[in-house]
Design a protein around this motif. Structure first.
Motif, PDB file in Angstrom:
ATOM      1  N   THR A 125       6.608   6.505  -8.677  1.00 43.41           N
ATOM      2  CA  THR A 125       5.908   5.751  -9.686  1.00 43.41           C
ATOM      3  C   THR A 125       4.759   4.782  -9.362  1.00 43.41           C
ATOM      4  OG1 THR A 125       7.622   4.676 -10.202  1.00 43.41           O
ATOM      5  CG2 THR A 125       7.373   6.553 -11.475  1.00 43.41           C
ATOM      6  N   ALA A 126       5.215   4.184  -8.220  1.00 43.44           N
ATOM      7  CA  ALA A 126       4.350   3.145  -7.727  1.00 43.44           C
ATOM      8  C   ALA A 126       3.060   3.587  -7.214  1.00 43.44           C
ATOM      9  CB  ALA A 126       4.903   2.248  -6.652  1.00 43.44           C
ATOM     10  N   VAL A 127       2.944   4.960  -6.548  1.00 42.07           N
ATOM     11  CA  VAL A 127       1.851   5.654  -5.931  1.00 42.07           C
ATOM     12  C   VAL A 127       0.739   6.195  -7.166  1.00 42.07           C
ATOM     13  CG1 VAL A 127       1.128   7.478  -4.693  1.00 42.07           C
ATOM     14  CG2 VAL A 127       3.208   6.132  -3.903  1.00 42.07           C
ATOM     15  N   SER A 128       1.644   6.703  -8.330  1.00 41.01           N
ATOM     16  CA  SER A 128       0.858   7.130  -9.233  1.00 41.01           C
ATOM     17  C   SER A 128       0.118   6.065  -9.923  1.00 41.01           C
ATOM     18  CB  SER A 128       1.857   7.729 -10.471  1.00 41.01           C
ATOM     19  OG  SER A 128       2.248   9.002  -9.939  1.00 41.01           O
ATOM     20  N   LYS A 129       0.477   4.756 -10.006  1.00 47.80           N
ATOM     21  CA  LYS A 129      -0.002   3.549 -10.646  1.00 47.80           C
ATOM     22  C   LYS A 129      -1.214   3.314  -9.767  1.00 47.80           C
ATOM     23  CE  LYS A 129       3.811   1.573 -13.001  1.00 47.80           C
ATOM     24  NZ  LYS A 129       4.779   0.492 -12.838  1.00 47.80           N
ATOM     25  N   GLU A 130      -1.212   3.276  -8.335  1.00 48.29           N
ATOM     26  CA  GLU A 130      -2.144   2.940  -7.666  1.00 48.29           C
ATOM     27  C   GLU A 130      -3.368   4.250  -7.721  1.00 48.29           C
ATOM     28  OE1 GLU A 130      -2.280   0.301  -4.852  1.00 48.29           O
ATOM     29  OE2 GLU A 130      -1.596  -0.198  -6.908  1.00 48.29           O
ATOM     30  N   ILE A 131      -2.949   5.516  -7.874  1.00 46.89           N
ATOM     31  CA  ILE A 131      -3.931   6.499  -8.051  1.00 46.89           C
ATOM     32  C   ILE A 131      -4.827   6.445  -9.483  1.00 46.89           C
ATOM     33  CG2 ILE A 131      -4.292   8.984  -8.313  1.00 46.89           C
ATOM     34  CD1 ILE A 131      -1.907   9.372  -6.842  1.00 46.89           C
TER      35      ILE A 131
END
Length: 263
Positions: free
Chosen positions: A79-85
């Protein structure tokens, strides 16, 4: 040639990249590890970026081409990666599409041996108070936190990807080599049964990874062997989607959306 940027942290991401490449799209595919890059198909119109990126680095790459879409096909637990994207897409005004793996599973008929937890931390706290060997099938990233809670490493039998990064994490967490299975999944029920029996496991630790992640095969193997199961629930919720966000859990529907616009 229409250009697409794909963040491919799953088998679905790789499948999407391969199909779009075959359909004549120019795809740039971002993966975190060398192992992930090696799994991607080779094609002239497919460029692979390897390495973890911050939102600023993502934005820099997204600015280099007129990408028609940015597809976030990362793992549901990332989920942290999706927020960055999403942040990078907002900075560069790119069109964001989320491919969200369907992990909601109809409960098995017998659920008395399943224990659900919202995250690895709460699962680890429960596991430290249980007895017996724990078969860890949640990957290597959770091992540092898990081994902080469970000091007796002889209780942990882990299955991880056959990648240098994964094996290094195992070594850093002092997991003995004879307690490591380094293999690419998903696994059949029979393979799971063999691995669980080999380890002498009394408890299985797994993620709610859905059909594509081999969740059912693990649960059924554990049931057959009389093993209790600690399940970390998918942190990604439909309600987390931002207003107007395009989300797909079907590869076919996602591809129809992209290819339809091209046509």
């Amino acid at each position: 040639m229409t250009s697409i940027f794909i963040f491919a942290g799953t088998s679905e991401g790789r499948e999407i990249a391969e199909i779009l490449s075959q359909k004549g799209f120019s795809s740039t595919v971002s993966v975190a590890t060398e192992y992930g890059a090696a799994l991607l198909p080779k094609a002239e119109n497919l460029t692979v970026l390897q390495g973890r990126l911050s939102s600023a680095q993502m934005a820099e790459h997204l600015s280099q081409k007129d990408y028609a879409f940015v597809i976030d096909a990362t793992h549901p637990f990332a989920t942290a990666v999706s927020k960055e994207i999403k942040k990078a897409c907002a900075l560069t005004k790119k069109r964001y599409i989320r491919f969200a793996r369907e992990t909601a599973c109809a409960p098995e008929p017998e659920t008395e041996s399943l224990f659900f937890f919202p995250d690895i931390s709460s699962a680890a706290e429960w596991l430290q108070n249980q007895e017996g060997v724990i078969f860890v099938s949640t990957g290597s990233k959770e091992l540092p936190l898990l081994t902080q809670k469970i000091s007796d490493k002889s209780r942990l039998f882990v299955r991880v990807l056959p990648a240098e990064e994964s094996l290094k994490i195992c070594a850093d967490c002092h997991i003995p080599q004879n307690q490591i299975i380094a293999m690419q999944g998903p696994f059949s029920q029979e393979e799971n049964e063999r691995h669980f029996a080999q380890s002498g496991a009394k408890i299985l630790l797994t993620k709610e990874s859905g059909k594509r992640g081999g969740y059912f095969e693990k649960i059924r193997a554990a049931k057959k062997l009389g093993i209790r199961v600690a399940v970390i629930q998918n942190p990604e919720k439909e309600s987390d989607a931002e207003a107007g966000e395009e989300r797909f859990s079907s590869i076919k529907e996602l591809l129809q959306r992209i290819i339809g616009e091209k046509d």
